[in-house]
Motif scaffolding. Sequence first.
Motif, PDB file in Angstrom:
ATOM      1  N   ARG A 194       0.674  17.689 -11.920  1.00  0.00           N
ATOM      2  CA  ARG A 194      -0.714  18.056 -11.301  1.00  0.00           C
ATOM      3  C   ARG A 194      -0.233  18.397  -9.918  1.00  0.00           C
ATOM      4  O   ARG A 194      -0.886  19.360  -9.188  1.00  0.00           O
ATOM      5  N   LEU A 195       0.892  18.088  -9.288  1.00  0.00           N
ATOM      6  CA  LEU A 195       1.059  18.288  -7.864  1.00  0.00           C
ATOM      7  C   LEU A 195       1.650  19.571  -7.725  1.00  0.00           C
ATOM      8  O   LEU A 195       1.233  20.150  -6.666  1.00  0.00           O
ATOM      9  N   LEU A 196       2.287  20.077  -8.829  1.00  0.00           N
ATOM     10  CA  LEU A 196       2.826  21.545  -8.784  1.00  0.00           C
ATOM     11  C   LEU A 196       1.846  22.378  -8.839  1.00  0.00           C
ATOM     12  O   LEU A 196       1.495  23.369  -8.118  1.00  0.00           O
ATOM     13  N   ALA A 197       0.865  22.209  -9.790  1.00  0.00           N
ATOM     14  CA  ALA A 197      -0.361  23.000  -9.977  1.00  0.00           C
ATOM     15  C   ALA A 197      -1.153  23.050  -8.717  1.00  0.00           C
ATOM     16  O   ALA A 197      -1.750  24.193  -8.247  1.00  0.00           O
ATOM     17  N   LEU A 198      -1.462  21.901  -7.891  1.00  0.00           N
ATOM     18  CA  LEU A 198      -2.218  21.914  -6.806  1.00  0.00           C
ATOM     19  C   LEU A 198      -1.431  22.848  -5.890  1.00  0.00           C
ATOM     20  O   LEU A 198      -2.043  23.568  -4.950  1.00  0.00           O
ATOM     21  N   LEU A 232       1.707   6.770  -6.826  1.00  0.00           N
ATOM     22  CA  LEU A 232       0.776   7.588  -7.252  1.00  0.00           C
ATOM     23  C   LEU A 232       1.109   9.164  -6.896  1.00  0.00           C
ATOM     24  O   LEU A 232       0.854  10.036  -8.103  1.00  0.00           O
ATOM     25  N   VAL A 233       1.958   9.300  -5.945  1.00  0.00           N
ATOM     26  CA  VAL A 233       2.628  10.825  -5.805  1.00  0.00           C
ATOM     27  C   VAL A 233       3.637  11.202  -6.865  1.00  0.00           C
ATOM     28  O   VAL A 233       3.701  12.382  -7.337  1.00  0.00           O
ATOM     29  N   TRP A 234       4.353   9.876  -7.111  1.00  0.00           N
ATOM     30  CA  TRP A 234       5.543  10.133  -8.336  1.00  0.00           C
ATOM     31  C   TRP A 234       5.007  10.636  -9.542  1.00  0.00           C
ATOM     32  O   TRP A 234       5.355  11.509 -10.126  1.00  0.00           O
ATOM     33  N   HIS A 235       3.694   9.887  -9.899  1.00  0.00           N
ATOM     34  CA  HIS A 235       3.246  10.106 -11.056  1.00  0.00           C
ATOM     35  C   HIS A 235       2.421  11.504 -11.154  1.00  0.00           C
ATOM     36  O   HIS A 235       2.617  12.427 -12.132  1.00  0.00           O
ATOM     37  N   ALA A 282       0.617  -1.156   0.031  1.00  0.00           N
ATOM     38  CA  ALA A 282      -0.032  -0.117  -0.040  1.00  0.00           C
ATOM     39  C   ALA A 282       0.739   1.123   0.068  1.00  0.00           C
ATOM     40  O   ALA A 282       0.590   2.202  -0.749  1.00  0.00           O
ATOM     41  N   MET A 283       1.885   1.362   0.677  1.00  0.00           N
ATOM     42  CA  MET A 283       2.933   2.360   0.912  1.00  0.00           C
ATOM     43  C   MET A 283       3.646   2.483  -0.580  1.00  0.00           C
ATOM     44  O   MET A 283       3.589   3.678  -1.141  1.00  0.00           O
ATOM     45  N   VAL A 284       3.927   1.273  -1.254  1.00  0.00           N
ATOM     46  CA  VAL A 284       4.785   1.484  -2.486  1.00  0.00           C
ATOM     47  C   VAL A 284       3.565   2.081  -3.621  1.00  0.00           C
ATOM     48  O   VAL A 284       4.034   3.049  -4.351  1.00  0.00           O
ATOM     49  N   CYS A 285       2.562   1.716  -3.531  1.00  0.00           N
ATOM     50  CA  CYS A 285       1.462   2.111  -4.441  1.00  0.00           C
ATOM     51  C   CYS A 285       1.237   3.774  -4.238  1.00  0.00           C
ATOM     52  O   CYS A 285       0.990   4.386  -5.287  1.00  0.00           O
ATOM     53  N   ALA A 286       1.266   4.157  -2.955  1.00  0.00           N
ATOM     54  CA  ALA A 286       0.758   5.464  -2.695  1.00  0.00           C
ATOM     55  C   ALA A 286       1.944   6.473  -3.209  1.00  0.00           C
ATOM     56  O   ALA A 286       1.794   7.449  -3.674  1.00  0.00           O
ATOM     57  N   LEU A 287       3.128   5.880  -2.855  1.00  0.00           N
ATOM     58  CA  LEU A 287       4.344   6.853  -3.562  1.00  0.00           C
ATOM     59  C   LEU A 287       4.317   6.684  -4.932  1.00  0.00           C
ATOM     60  O   LEU A 287       4.837   7.628  -5.681  1.00  0.00           O
TER      61      LEU A 287
END
Length: 65
Positions: A38-42, A29-32, A22-27
């Motif tokens: 999208r992360l920078l825009a938010l 998603l954050v990487w993508h 679950a941690m690997v999948c969350a990381l």
Amino acid sequence: MIRSRSGQSTLEYMLVLLAFMAMVCALALVWHAARDGRLLALATGAASHGAGQGAVALLKDVAAF
């Protein structure tokens, strides 16, 4: 007595593996989100109201803090 506890370690390893995955999948998603921008825009939208409106508006917004 021993037979009733024989599966405990297997269950514990499965739960740890599930939490790790679950941690690997969350990381991932954050990487993508960071790679796509999208992360920078938010972050830009949430951090400053004056961003993108020029230097004067940005300085006024920073000074207001």
